[in-house]
Design an enzyme around this catalytic site. Structure first.
Site, mmCIF file in Angstrom:
data_model
loop_
_atom_site.group_PDB
_atom_site.id
_atom_site.type_symbol
_atom_site.label_atom_id
_atom_site.label_comp_id
_atom_site.label_asym_id
_atom_site.label_seq_id
_atom_site.Cartn_x
_atom_site.Cartn_y
_atom_site.Cartn_z
ATOM 1 N N GLN A 104 0.826 -1.206 0.000
ATOM 2 C CA GLN A 104 0.000 0.000 0.000
ATOM 3 C C GLN A 104 0.857 1.252 0.000
ATOM 4 O OE1 GLN A 104 -1.205 0.108 4.669
ATOM 5 N NE2 GLN A 104 -1.859 -1.710 3.528
ATOM 6 N N HIS A 106 0.372 5.702 1.207
ATOM 7 C CA HIS A 106 -0.464 6.731 1.818
ATOM 8 C C HIS A 106 -0.181 8.079 1.160
ATOM 9 C CE1 HIS A 106 -1.226 3.677 4.754
ATOM 10 N NE2 HIS A 106 0.003 3.728 5.247
ATOM 11 N N GLU A 123 4.179 7.596 8.740
ATOM 12 C CA GLU A 123 4.194 6.706 9.892
ATOM 13 C C GLU A 123 5.610 6.190 10.137
ATOM 14 O OE1 GLU A 123 1.327 3.889 8.516
ATOM 15 O OE2 GLU A 123 2.794 2.681 7.433
ATOM 16 N N HIS A 181 4.856 0.296 0.661
ATOM 17 C CA HIS A 181 5.337 -0.451 1.815
ATOM 18 C C HIS A 181 4.371 -1.567 2.182
ATOM 19 C CE1 HIS A 181 2.547 2.526 3.499
ATOM 20 N NE2 HIS A 181 2.335 1.658 4.479
ATOM 21 N N ARG A 201 -4.453 0.698 -1.500
ATOM 22 C CA ARG A 201 -3.914 -0.648 -1.682
ATOM 23 C C ARG A 201 -3.538 -0.843 -3.145
ATOM 24 N NH1 ARG A 201 -8.234 -3.442 -0.218
ATOM 25 N NH2 ARG A 201 -7.768 -3.286 2.004
#
Length: 340
Positions: A104, A106, A123, A181, A201
């Site tokens: 996926q 972000h 993250e 990642h 995804r």
């Protein structure tokens, strides 16, 4: 400043995605419901899964309710923009990757706000447990372009252009928005991230979802946000901050969204800190056991001292004032805050 404030602990919210397992029970003694548990949201103000204060005068309130009640005394000046949006800026999870997660990516804040209204998502992972040979997907192989990526998707050959990186317990990995990642099987990680659940995804290993059908992919949006430049280094080598008398502090991640430090304490030692109104702090014990106490000469907190054992987390309000983290036994903690 700090009157009536105290470190907040929360009742976790559990999620049972198809890739989860039972390691939070086996490794850390967590009480889990029957079945698989993929994620434990430890400190969350996200609308989908807010956590509830577990102790003290604020017990029973959700974190969004505490944000509304305490405002800057909770978040601090460095998060004033987040408070203006009525949001707590960060989210802490534990992830048990018994099976590999989908690949996926972000978006950043700007793209996320114009395509759904949520925040973007940068993250970091701190590896708590890794089976021998543990790996992650982190970025793409050198030279992969947008066109090559789209072609690999069309030809069902995406697995061949993904970059695999070996990891072990104690490793830290920063995952900026735009980085392709995935956690692969056999890992348990602590994840510290922006307060967002926006995920695109791109590959799910050609496996069926829980309903027997392939889970949906988000290729067009992923192509909009993937950073096709070289992936950052992973894992990140720790940067020493200080070391003296049984206390060692290393910086693991420093980005525009948060800073994460690893604090190691020998038995009988302490870390002296202060929440001076600039930022809240998140403390999580990842090995051993520690106690949070008021600073020397400060009045007792309404909740009393707070014990943290692996893998528990506490939120220290920005206006808390001086505090101590004491180690009755050797322990390792993660300290997270928002820089100015």
């Amino acid at each position: 400043m700090g009157e009536g404030l105290y470190p907040l602990t929360f009742e976790p919210v559990l999620r049972n995605y198809m890739w989860g397992g039972r390691r939070l029970e086996r490794l850390y003694g967590r009480t889990l419901p029957p079945g698989i548990v993929a994620e434990s949201w430890e400190v969350s103000a996200h609308p989908s899964s807010p956590t509830t204060v577990a102790q003290g005068p604020l017990a029973g309130l959700t974190l969004p309710e505490v944000v509304a009640r305490l405002g800057l005394d909770l978040l601090g000046e460095h998060s004033r923009d987040a408070l203006d949006r009525g949001r707590f800026p960060l989210l802490v999870k534990l992830l048990d990757a018994n099976l590999r997660l989908s690949v996926q990516v972000h978006p950043d804040d700007a793209y996320a706000r114009t395509h759904g209204g949520d925040l973007g998502k940068t993250e970091m992972w701190y590896v708590l447990y890794a089976e021998p040979g543990g790996e992650i997907i982190y970025g793409l192989r050198p030279g992969v372009t947008r066109e090559a990526f789209a072609e690999a998707v069309a030809n069902k050959a995406l697995a061949g252009i993904l970059r695999r990186v070996p990891v072990q317990a104690g490793d830290a990995i920063c995952v900026p928005s735009g980085t392709v990642h995935a956690l692969l099987s056999g890992l348990v990680v602590a994840e510290i991230q922006q307060n967002s659940d926006t995920t695109y995804r791109v590959y799910d290993w050609d496996r069926p979802g829980p309903d027997g059908r392939p889970r949906p992919l988000h290729i067009e949006r992923a192509l909009d946000v993937i950073d096709f430049g070289p992936a950052p280094a992973a894992p990140i080598p720790p940067t020493p901050v200080s070391e003296r008398n049984g206390l060692r502090v290393d910086e693991l991640v420093a980005c525009d969204k948060f800073v994460v430090e690893r604090v190691r304490l020998a038995a009988g030692t302490a870390f002296a800190g202060e929440c001076d109104g600039s930022t809240f702090e998140l403390w999580g014990a990842v090995e051993g056991r520690a106690r949070l106490e008021p600073g020397e000469g400060r009045p007792a907190w309404p909740s009393g001292a707070q014990e943290l054992c692996a893998v528990q987390w506490a939120l220290l309000p920005a206006a808390l004032g001086p505090f101590m983290v004491r180690a009755d036994e050797g322990c390792t903690l993660l300290r997270t805050y928002v820089s100015g």
